[in-house]
Design a protein around this motif. Structure first.
Motif, PDB file in Angstrom:
ATOM      1  N   LYS A  38      -3.250  -4.100 -12.855  1.00 21.31           N
ATOM      2  CA  LYS A  38      -3.669  -2.485 -11.466  1.00 21.31           C
ATOM      3  C   LYS A  38      -2.488  -1.953 -11.001  1.00 21.31           C
ATOM      4  O   LYS A  38      -1.143  -2.784 -10.637  1.00 21.31           O
ATOM      5  CB  LYS A  38      -4.588  -3.642  -9.986  1.00 21.31           C
ATOM      6  CG  LYS A  38      -5.985  -3.348 -11.094  1.00 21.31           C
ATOM      7  CD  LYS A  38      -6.642  -4.592  -9.532  1.00 21.31           C
ATOM      8  CE  LYS A  38      -7.231  -3.369  -8.683  1.00 21.31           C
ATOM      9  NZ  LYS A  38      -8.548  -2.739  -9.420  1.00 21.31           N
ATOM     10  N   TYR A  40      -1.870   0.785  -8.008  1.00 21.55           N
ATOM     11  CA  TYR A  40      -2.434   1.613  -6.740  1.00 21.55           C
ATOM     12  C   TYR A  40      -2.577   3.271  -7.293  1.00 21.55           C
ATOM     13  O   TYR A  40      -3.464   4.074  -6.672  1.00 21.55           O
ATOM     14  CB  TYR A  40      -1.917   1.843  -5.307  1.00 21.55           C
ATOM     15  CG  TYR A  40      -0.624   1.468  -4.917  1.00 21.55           C
ATOM     16  CD1 TYR A  40       0.131   0.778  -5.391  1.00 21.55           C
ATOM     17  CD2 TYR A  40      -0.557   3.010  -4.443  1.00 21.55           C
ATOM     18  CE1 TYR A  40       1.558   1.420  -5.505  1.00 21.55           C
ATOM     19  CE2 TYR A  40       0.975   3.438  -4.113  1.00 21.55           C
ATOM     20  CZ  TYR A  40       2.259   2.837  -4.587  1.00 21.55           C
ATOM     21  OH  TYR A  40       3.523   2.833  -4.544  1.00 21.55           O
ATOM     22  N   ASP A  43      -5.687   3.601  -9.235  1.00 17.40           N
ATOM     23  CA  ASP A  43      -6.598   3.401  -8.301  1.00 17.40           C
ATOM     24  C   ASP A  43      -7.718   4.469  -7.552  1.00 17.40           C
ATOM     25  O   ASP A  43      -8.627   5.073  -7.083  1.00 17.40           O
ATOM     26  CB  ASP A  43      -7.019   2.163  -7.711  1.00 17.40           C
ATOM     27  CG  ASP A  43      -6.564   0.913  -8.905  1.00 17.40           C
ATOM     28  OD1 ASP A  43      -7.104   1.029  -9.883  1.00 17.40           O
ATOM     29  OD2 ASP A  43      -6.521  -0.665  -8.439  1.00 17.40           O
ATOM     30  N   ARG A  44      -6.392   5.013  -6.652  1.00 18.73           N
ATOM     31  CA  ARG A  44      -6.325   6.182  -5.615  1.00 18.73           C
ATOM     32  C   ARG A  44      -6.471   6.929  -6.543  1.00 18.73           C
ATOM     33  O   ARG A  44      -6.574   8.525  -6.215  1.00 18.73           O
ATOM     34  CB  ARG A  44      -5.385   5.701  -5.074  1.00 18.73           C
ATOM     35  CG  ARG A  44      -4.826   4.589  -3.901  1.00 18.73           C
ATOM     36  CD  ARG A  44      -3.897   4.632  -3.157  1.00 18.73           C
ATOM     37  NE  ARG A  44      -4.386   2.999  -2.639  1.00 18.73           N
ATOM     38  CZ  ARG A  44      -3.085   2.937  -1.674  1.00 18.73           C
ATOM     39  NH1 ARG A  44      -2.115   3.375  -1.509  1.00 18.73           N
ATOM     40  NH2 ARG A  44      -3.478   1.869  -1.204  1.00 18.73           N
ATOM     41  N   LYS A 309       0.322  -0.306   0.149  1.00 17.25           N
ATOM     42  CA  LYS A 309      -0.547  -0.063  -1.040  1.00 17.25           C
ATOM     43  C   LYS A 309      -1.122  -1.082  -0.878  1.00 17.25           C
ATOM     44  O   LYS A 309      -2.549  -1.279  -1.540  1.00 17.25           O
ATOM     45  CB  LYS A 309       1.088  -1.362  -1.379  1.00 17.25           C
ATOM     46  CG  LYS A 309       2.415  -1.180  -2.133  1.00 17.25           C
ATOM     47  CD  LYS A 309       3.117  -1.195  -2.878  1.00 17.25           C
ATOM     48  CE  LYS A 309       4.084  -0.137  -3.176  1.00 17.25           C
ATOM     49  NZ  LYS A 309       5.802   0.037  -2.140  1.00 17.25           N
ATOM     50  N   ASP A 311      -5.103  -1.385  -0.368  1.00 10.84           N
ATOM     51  CA  ASP A 311      -6.416  -0.396   0.159  1.00 10.84           C
ATOM     52  C   ASP A 311      -7.218  -0.708   1.274  1.00 10.84           C
ATOM     53  O   ASP A 311      -7.595   0.220   1.689  1.00 10.84           O
ATOM     54  CB  ASP A 311      -7.529  -0.712  -1.166  1.00 10.84           C
ATOM     55  CG  ASP A 311      -6.580   0.258  -2.437  1.00 10.84           C
ATOM     56  OD1 ASP A 311      -5.945   0.612  -2.283  1.00 10.84           O
ATOM     57  OD2 ASP A 311      -7.211  -0.351  -3.364  1.00 10.84           O
TER      58      ASP A 311
END
Ligand code: TRP
Length: 368
Positions: A38, A40, A43-44, A309, A311
């Motif tokens: 993963k 970020y 994901d963001r 970083k 979440d």
């Protein structure tokens, strides 16, 4: 409204979503589960779109030889916008991809009218930052466009034979001879890794800001036309949003007061952050009552892109802001402190790499 992406212009895309419909860029969502690890940025949705990134990830998973190529135009000092790309490259190298970085000094000379000396100095600065941030100097290839070998230049000439002026204008709008050459040079950057003398990488990924997509469309068309003659395949790409400058517009070295440069000193960083545009209300009273608007806030963006970083932490901050529990001044002080910490450590490594003369050892610096 139709949008034209201008890689040399002042780029403002309010709605990145439009890019999907108009140009056939795919939303990043379905590619995310294919990532072996993963990050970020995905994901963001900082990395929001792609072309064939899913195929590239599949090749990586299948153990094929995969490469990443991206470039920097050396037209100013390195700032947080460039650091986003460097972070992407660091991550992709960690996943096992071969990473190659071009310093587009020919392009900077042609389209930004900078002197040769300046482009080379800025280029060396980018490379030093990339290594200081964690790219492995033994594994990463770096090159200046003007110090390339004949085979690469031959590609530019060959490509010119199979593109028409009408096509160039459809992709770029009004285009000068300098820009035509810069575009074909960029196509050579993007495609040359596929040649046997450059490693024969058939899966090449190009991570860039959305303004660079015209170059990818051109390179993909050229790859199709040289599939038989040179064995070229279409490159894959992914696109990130731009981190905004502290005035709310695209971060750029041409507006130094609103950009955070990687070599900025602590007091300058603090000053810049304290002046930044936020989504705060006119008074503390109103802020407590109505809450702030993180979507508007350039300081929130610093947290989202670099400072938090985790979440959970980011979400907590978001919530406290919209509920009026944290005020902009406090929020800025924390951001400035974290940013100073991050960049002080980075600058320490930058200095070491400079002192060791690593860049001069591994990169062919063009002669003036
Ligand atoms: N045009 C890019 C910029 O303005 C630099 C660049 C040159 C590049 N060649 C490239 C980017 C190849 C990605 C791939 O920053």
């Amino acid at each position: 409204m139709t949008i034209r992406l201008d890689p040399w212009g002042h780029f403002a895309i309010e709605e990145y979503d439009k890019l999907f419909k108009q140009f056939g860029i795919e939303p990043i969502d379905k590619a995310i589960p294919l990532l072996p690890k993963k990050h970020y940025f995905f994901d963001r949705k900082i990395v929001f779109g792609h072309r064939d990134f899913d195929k590239w990830l599949q090749a990586l998973r299948n153990g094929e030889k995969v490469a990443v190529l991206t470039g920097f135009m050396p037209s100013g000092h390195t700032h947080l916008g460039h650091l986003m790309v460097i972070e992407e490259l660091r991550f992709l190298q960690e996943l096992g991809a071969h990473v190659k970085i071009v310093i587009a000094d020919a392009e900077a000379y042609a389209v930004r009218k900078l002197s040769r000396e300046e482009t080379i100095e800025y280029g060396i600065e980018y490379i030093t930052h990339a290594i200081a941030w964690g790219l492995d100097p033994e594994k990463t290839e770096f090159y200046f466009q003007t110090a390339q070998k004949t085979e690469y230049y031959r590609l530019i000439q060959m490509f010119s034979r199979k593109v028409s002026m009408a096509e160039m204008e459809a992709i770029y709008g009004d285009i000068s001879p300098g820009k035509i050459i810069a575009s074909l040079t960029q196509a050579a950057d993007i495609l040359h890794l596929q040649l046997p003398e450059y490693g024969g990488y058939k899966y090449v990924l190009v991570p860039v800001g959305a303004d660079q997509d015209p170059h990818l469309r051109l390179s993909r068309d050229i790859a199709d036309r040289f599939h038989t003659e040179l064995g070229l395949n279409r490159p894959a790409s992914f696109y990130h949003k731009f981190i905004r400058g502290l005035d709310g517009n695209k971060m750029s070295s041409s507006k130094p007061d609103y950009a955070i440069f990687l070599l900025d000193k602590p007091d300058i960083i603090k000053k810049k952050v304290m002046m930044a545009l936020t989504g705060g209300r006119a008074t503390a009273e109103e802020q407590r009552r109505y809450g702030g608007i993180p979507e508007k806030c350039t300081v929130y963006e610093l947290y989202m892109y670099f400072l938090y970083k985790d979440d959970q932490k980011l979400y907590k901050l978001y919530k406290e802001c919209v509920e009026g529990k944290i005020l902009c001044g406090e929020d800025k002080r924390i951001a400035a402190k974290l940013l100073v910490e991050m960049l002080t450590e980075h600058q320490r490594r930058y200095k070491e790499i400079m002192e060791e003369g690593i860049v001069q050892k591994i990169v062919k610096i063009p002669a003036f």
